[in-house]
Scaffold this motif. Structure first.
Motif, PDB file in Angstrom:
ATOM      1  N   THR A   1       0.764  -1.291   0.256  1.00 58.21           N
ATOM      2  CA  THR A   1      -0.063   0.060  -0.037  1.00 58.21           C
ATOM      3  C   THR A   1       0.754   1.214   0.126  1.00 58.21           C
ATOM      4  OG1 THR A   1      -0.312  -0.121   2.642  1.00 58.21           O
ATOM      5  CG2 THR A   1      -2.025  -1.151   1.221  1.00 58.21           C
ATOM      6  N   ARG A   2       1.980   1.169   0.634  1.00 60.23           N
ATOM      7  CA  ARG A   2       2.731   2.479   0.770  1.00 60.23           C
ATOM      8  C   ARG A   2       4.153   2.439   0.024  1.00 60.23           C
ATOM      9  NH1 ARG A   2       6.904   4.120   4.260  1.00 60.23           N
ATOM     10  NH2 ARG A   2       7.235   6.267   4.160  1.00 60.23           N
ATOM     11  N   ALA A   3       5.251   1.513   0.908  1.00 62.07           N
ATOM     12  CA  ALA A   3       6.274   1.219   0.501  1.00 62.07           C
ATOM     13  C   ALA A   3       6.591  -0.211   0.948  1.00 62.07           C
ATOM     14  CB  ALA A   3       7.175   2.063   1.068  1.00 62.07           C
ATOM     15  N   TRP A   4       7.491  -0.861  -0.073  1.00 68.60           N
ATOM     16  CA  TRP A   4       7.670  -2.427   0.378  1.00 68.60           C
ATOM     17  C   TRP A   4       8.511  -2.910  -0.182  1.00 68.60           C
ATOM     18  CZ3 TRP A   4       4.075  -0.478  -3.126  1.00 68.60           C
ATOM     19  CH2 TRP A   4       3.930  -0.878  -4.300  1.00 68.60           C
ATOM     20  N   ILE A   5       9.168  -4.095   0.243  1.00 66.98           N
ATOM     21  CA  ILE A   5      10.158  -4.980  -0.498  1.00 66.98           C
ATOM     22  C   ILE A   5       9.467  -6.393  -0.966  1.00 66.98           C
ATOM     23  CG2 ILE A   5      12.177  -6.524   0.381  1.00 66.98           C
ATOM     24  CD1 ILE A   5      12.581  -4.241   2.330  1.00 66.98           C
ATOM     25  N   GLU A   6       9.940  -6.568  -2.225  1.00 66.98           N
ATOM     26  CA  GLU A   6       9.612  -7.955  -2.587  1.00 66.98           C
ATOM     27  C   GLU A   6      10.768  -8.977  -2.689  1.00 66.98           C
ATOM     28  OE1 GLU A   6       7.493  -7.317  -6.429  1.00 66.98           O
ATOM     29  OE2 GLU A   6       6.275  -5.874  -5.649  1.00 66.98           O
ATOM     30  N   LEU A   7      10.559  -9.839  -2.341  1.00 67.90           N
ATOM     31  CA  LEU A   7      11.515 -11.110  -1.962  1.00 67.90           C
ATOM     32  C   LEU A   7      11.332 -12.069  -3.247  1.00 67.90           C
ATOM     33  CD1 LEU A   7      11.526 -11.661   1.608  1.00 67.90           C
ATOM     34  CD2 LEU A   7      13.260 -10.050   0.398  1.00 67.90           C
ATOM     35  N   ASN A   8      12.354 -12.195  -4.069  1.00 70.85           N
ATOM     36  CA  ASN A   8      12.136 -13.315  -4.973  1.00 70.85           C
ATOM     37  C   ASN A   8      13.040 -14.418  -4.525  1.00 70.85           C
ATOM     38  OD1 ASN A   8      12.662 -14.868  -7.252  1.00 70.85           O
ATOM     39  ND2 ASN A   8      12.317 -13.447  -8.725  1.00 70.85           N
ATOM     40  N   MET A   9      12.061 -15.409  -4.004  1.00 69.54           N
ATOM     41  CA  MET A   9      12.773 -16.577  -3.458  1.00 69.54           C
ATOM     42  C   MET A   9      13.233 -17.492  -4.443  1.00 69.54           C
ATOM     43  SD  MET A   9      12.518 -15.979  -0.283  1.00 69.54           S
ATOM     44  CE  MET A   9      11.693 -15.221   0.969  1.00 69.54           C
ATOM     45  N   ASP A  10      12.855 -17.507  -5.814  1.00 69.12           N
ATOM     46  CA  ASP A  10      13.578 -18.391  -6.597  1.00 69.12           C
ATOM     47  C   ASP A  10      14.868 -17.759  -6.775  1.00 69.12           C
ATOM     48  OD1 ASP A  10      11.050 -19.762  -7.057  1.00 69.12           O
ATOM     49  OD2 ASP A  10      10.405 -18.518  -8.952  1.00 69.12           O
ATOM     50  N   ASN A  11      15.063 -16.553  -6.819  1.00 69.12           N
ATOM     51  CA  ASN A  11      16.426 -16.138  -6.933  1.00 69.12           C
ATOM     52  C   ASN A  11      17.304 -16.509  -5.711  1.00 69.12           C
ATOM     53  OD1 ASN A  11      15.629 -15.049  -9.374  1.00 69.12           O
ATOM     54  ND2 ASN A  11      15.838 -12.983  -8.751  1.00 69.12           N
ATOM     55  N   LEU A  12      16.582 -16.476  -4.673  1.00 65.50           N
ATOM     56  CA  LEU A  12      17.570 -16.884  -3.460  1.00 65.50           C
ATOM     57  C   LEU A  12      17.888 -18.381  -3.555  1.00 65.50           C
ATOM     58  CD1 LEU A  12      18.408 -16.144  -0.592  1.00 65.50           C
ATOM     59  CD2 LEU A  12      16.248 -16.990   0.291  1.00 65.50           C
TER      60      LEU A  12
END
Ligand SMILES: *Cc1c(COP(=O)(O)O)cnc(C)c1O
Length: 380
Positions: free
Chosen positions: A5-16
């Motif tokens: 909604t405001r500010a966020w982090i997206e974590l790409n677990m495939d990349n991890l």
């Protein structure tokens, strides 16, 4: 759902997973990963990351502070958790209660740990040249004496490299000397009949620049998250690591700035011609360095929107004149890629944390680890 909604982090677990597999594929048999998940897993979110790593079969972690280990245990993280930093004697109970392994930072501290009286798992830190933590590598008898403390269960011995990212002949020479000092102390202990402890010395650059050296663990941080410290770093071992983290915010408002009008705190920016400016709902309290004021850019609809004026605590201003379709609620990408098609053209752009670090005169590690607590972290 209150997501994104405001500010966020997206974590790409495939990349991890990809990064874990890349690193693992170059490990010598018997060597395991002990990821550094300190500082909220370099801002990624330590619980999300450690849980994902647990599911990938990783059972060793390192953190900087005991409370970071406690948070992981409370979230159900299994395996060995090594505290790399200092724990105050008043917090030794946490080590026992949450089954954390404590670093012995020097001989004085070893005595404190022993005075505690209850059994503790420890790894001994050896100072091979960084002069930060660890008993000096020449002090064999002092290090040997740690085994006399009956309550200390010594399960590891480690050191830390301080110029492993450098490629100058001096840096290489120094690093090779650190390896040699470490090997010397390990061999000496073995010769005294002391066994049953694991060894480790390499972080990301120690492994990527010196992959031919192998111990029981490597302690990768920045590489595991798919980043380099600086854009021009070219480690000897070239792995195809992929960034795990993207950083995004909402565009909250779009307005015009007339020629001669200024904007933001201190009115440091003045329009020379009519401009369209956007306000993004992210600021320095979220980890965007204030030193990037007037430098750098974000991405909206696949195109670049330069930062203008001073970065505020919770918001920042962008020049969106060249993105006339920019609208409130649009995604603003601070780190990561942005793709947009308007039916006629396709726009695609990417911002790497390394570029941000260069512009902010720091390293990716600092930018990432300073990403704020109030950012949402969403695994994708
Ligand atoms: C932070 C840290 C690491 C991980 O460092 P990277 O360079 O991010 O891989 C490893 N070992 C110690 C002792 C550390 O403090």
């Amino acid at each position: 759902m209150y997501e994104k909604t405001r500010a966020w982090i997206e974590l790409n677990m495939d990349n991890l997973l990809h990064n874990v597999e890349q690193l693992k594929s170059h490990l010598f048999p018997g060597c395991q990963l002990m990821p550094a998940v300190k500082a909220n897993a370099y801002g990624h979110g330590s619980i999300l990351i450690a849980k994902a790593l647990n599911q990938m079969g990783i059972r060793n972690f390192c953190v900087a502070a005991a409370i970071e280990g406690v948070a992981l245990r409370k979230a159900g993280i299994e395996g060995q958790i090594l505290v790399l930093g200092y724990t105050h004697p008043e917090a030794f109970d946490l080590l026992v209660e949450y089954d954390l392994t404590q670093t012995v930072v020097d001989a004085v501290y070893a005595a404190l740990l022993a005075d505690y009286g209850k059994p503790l798992k420890v790894h001994i830190s050896v100072d091979t040249g960084m002069r930060r933590l660890g008993e000096r590598s020449e002090h064999l008898s002092s290090i040997l004496s740690f085994w006399k403390y009956k309550t200390l269960k010594i399960t590891g011995l480690y050191s830390h490299l301080c110029v492993a990212d450098g490629t100058s002949p001096m840096d290489v020479q120094f690093t090779l000397m650190q390896f040699q000092r470490f090997d010397t102390i390990v061999d000496a202990l073995h010769q005294k009949g002391i066994d049953g402890f694991s060894t480790h010395i390499q972080g990301s650059y120690g492994f990527l620049n010196y992959p031919e050296f192998h111990y029981d663990y490597i302690r990768p941080g920045i590489a595991l998250y798919g980043c380099k410290s600086l854009p021009d770093d070219q480690p000897r071992l070239e792995l195809s690591l992929r960034p795990v983290l993207s950083l995004k915010a909402r565009l909250s408002s779009v307005r015009t700035l007339l020629p001669g009008e200024s904007a933001g705190y201190g009115l440091t920016f003045t329009a020379q011609k009519p401009l369209l400016i956007g306000t993004a709902s992210i600021g320095y309290a979220d980890g965007i360095p204030r030193s990037l004021s007037g430098k750098g850019y974000a991405l909206i609809r696949g195109r670049r929107a330069p930062f203008i004026g001073r970065i505020c605590m919770d918001q920042l201003l962008l020049d969106v004149t060249d993105i006339p379709d920019a609208s409130p609620m649009d995604e603003v990408v601070l780190i990561g890629s942005s793709v947009f098609s308007d039916g006629i053209s396709e726009y695609k752009n990417e911002i790497c944390v390394e570029d941000l670090a260069l512009q902010g005169q720091t390293i990716s590690n600092e930018i990432l680890s300073c990403l704020g607590e109030r950012l949402e972290r969403v695994a994708i």
